[in-house]
Design an enzyme around this catalytic site. Structure first.
Site, PDB file in Angstrom:
ATOM      1  N   ARG A  11       0.791  -1.163   0.219  1.00 26.09           N
ATOM      2  CA  ARG A  11       0.046  -0.050   0.026  1.00 26.09           C
ATOM      3  C   ARG A  11       0.820   1.292   0.365  1.00 26.09           C
ATOM      4  O   ARG A  11       0.642   2.424  -0.727  1.00 26.09           O
ATOM      5  CB  ARG A  11      -1.021   0.005   1.134  1.00 26.09           C
ATOM      6  CG  ARG A  11      -2.185  -0.912   1.170  1.00 26.09           C
ATOM      7  CD  ARG A  11      -3.051  -1.008   2.323  1.00 26.09           C
ATOM      8  NE  ARG A  11      -3.508   0.467   2.503  1.00 26.09           N
ATOM      9  CZ  ARG A  11      -4.371   0.375   3.651  1.00 26.09           C
ATOM     10  NH1 ARG A  11      -4.285  -0.619   4.682  1.00 26.09           N
ATOM     11  NH2 ARG A  11      -4.489   1.590   4.042  1.00 26.09           N
ATOM     12  N   CYS A  37      -0.898   6.011   9.191  1.00 17.02           N
ATOM     13  CA  CYS A  37      -1.618   4.691   8.789  1.00 17.02           C
ATOM     14  C   CYS A  37      -2.565   4.846   7.726  1.00 17.02           C
ATOM     15  O   CYS A  37      -2.465   5.972   6.928  1.00 17.02           O
ATOM     16  CB  CYS A  37      -1.842   3.640   9.578  1.00 17.02           C
ATOM     17  SG  CYS A  37      -2.916   4.435  10.769  1.00 17.02           S
TER      18      CYS A  37
END
Length: 281
Positions: free
Chosen positions: A179, A238
């Protein structure tokens, strides 16, 4: 008690069950792909005396971002209703081991709790040790949680933009490498793939082993491998501000008191129109 002031071993917690001034929180939250639900699992089995902290409910009700930091008033009302005081020794755990408990550890400290620990190994370690559990929803008696808000624990969008431009403080991204690199799509619609220019990738899972926070030496090695200086100021990020707190916990465990959490995290950054995005590792 554990040598790390932010951790407690299952056996140590078991010795203190039922003592005045001890609060226990189940902070379990799961991604859709995990196919688990925190509240039903809590009702089925939890540490005796624990209460459930709903990370989807104790948030800013006016924000369109997930898990947004609530106001001091909203937070105080919610945890007061859970029977938690800022002067308690508070132990937080989750159903994975070291996944979502650090977020609530960070929240409690940000709002003024004095002594907050994460259960080392979480509920799996508790069960593996054969320690007692109870069922049901619980019925905590409301108390007063007096807030003392630490604004320095939070990094705003503008502060992170400045860090990207100036190169300081360091930005640590806790998402998986695919990601971070933009090789895997983001799970939320409308959020671009990639990372902030200059950010370092430190997947939160690299900081734990068997659901337990790694040793100081292993933590330092993980930071070094990611290109991060664990002694210098760090902004953590995050997907939505939850697993970033694992990095904060690791930094605090190493004595770094200069970390802040970017609450909007990649959901905010990746969906904004005026934020730069890079791909690759």
């Amino acid at each position: 008690m554990s040598q790390n002031p932010f951790l407690i071993a299952p056996a140590d917690l078991a010795e203190h069950l039922g003592q005045p001034g001890l609060s226990i929180i189940d902070a379990s939250w799961y991604l859709p792909a995990q196919n688990r639900l925190g509240r039903p699992e809590f009702d089925a089995a939890h540490i005796p005396g624990a209460v459930f902290f709903d990370q989807d409910e104790i948030v800013d009700p006016d924000s369109n971002l997930p898990h947004t930091l609530p106001s001091p008033e909203v937070f105080a009302a919610a945890v007061s209703d859970l029977g938690i005081s800022e002067t308690d020794t508070i132990v937080v755990y989750d159903g994975v081991g070291l996944f979502t408990a650090p977020r609530v550890w960070w929240l409690l400290r940000t709002f003024g709790a004095k002594d907050v620990r994460v259960l080392d190994g979480g509920f799996p370690a508790w069960q593996e040790a054969g320690l007692p559990v109870e069922t049901g929803t619980g019925s905590p008696e409301a108390v007063t949680f007096a807030v003392s808000f630490d604004r320095s624990a939070i990094a705003s969008l503008d502060e992170v933009k400045a860090a990207v431009v100036g190169g300081r403080p360091q930005i640590a991204d806790a998402r998986p490498a695919t990601r971070f690199a933009g090789e895997a799509p983001e799970p939320r619609a409308g959020v671009r793939a990639g990372h902030m220019p200059g950010a370092f990738n430190l997947p939160f899972m690299a900081l734990s082993e068997n659901g337990r926070l790694k040793s100081d030496a292993a933590l330092r090695a993980a930071f070094a491998e990611a290109g991060l200086d664990p002694e210098a100021p760090v902004v953590t990020s995050c997907g939505s501000g939850v697993t970033a707190a694992v990095i904060n916990l690791a930094l605090e465990s190493l004595g770094n008191r200069q970390s802040a959490l970017y609450d909007g995290s990649w959901t905010e950054w990746g969906s904004a129109a005026d934020t730069p995005v890079e791909t690759g590792r």
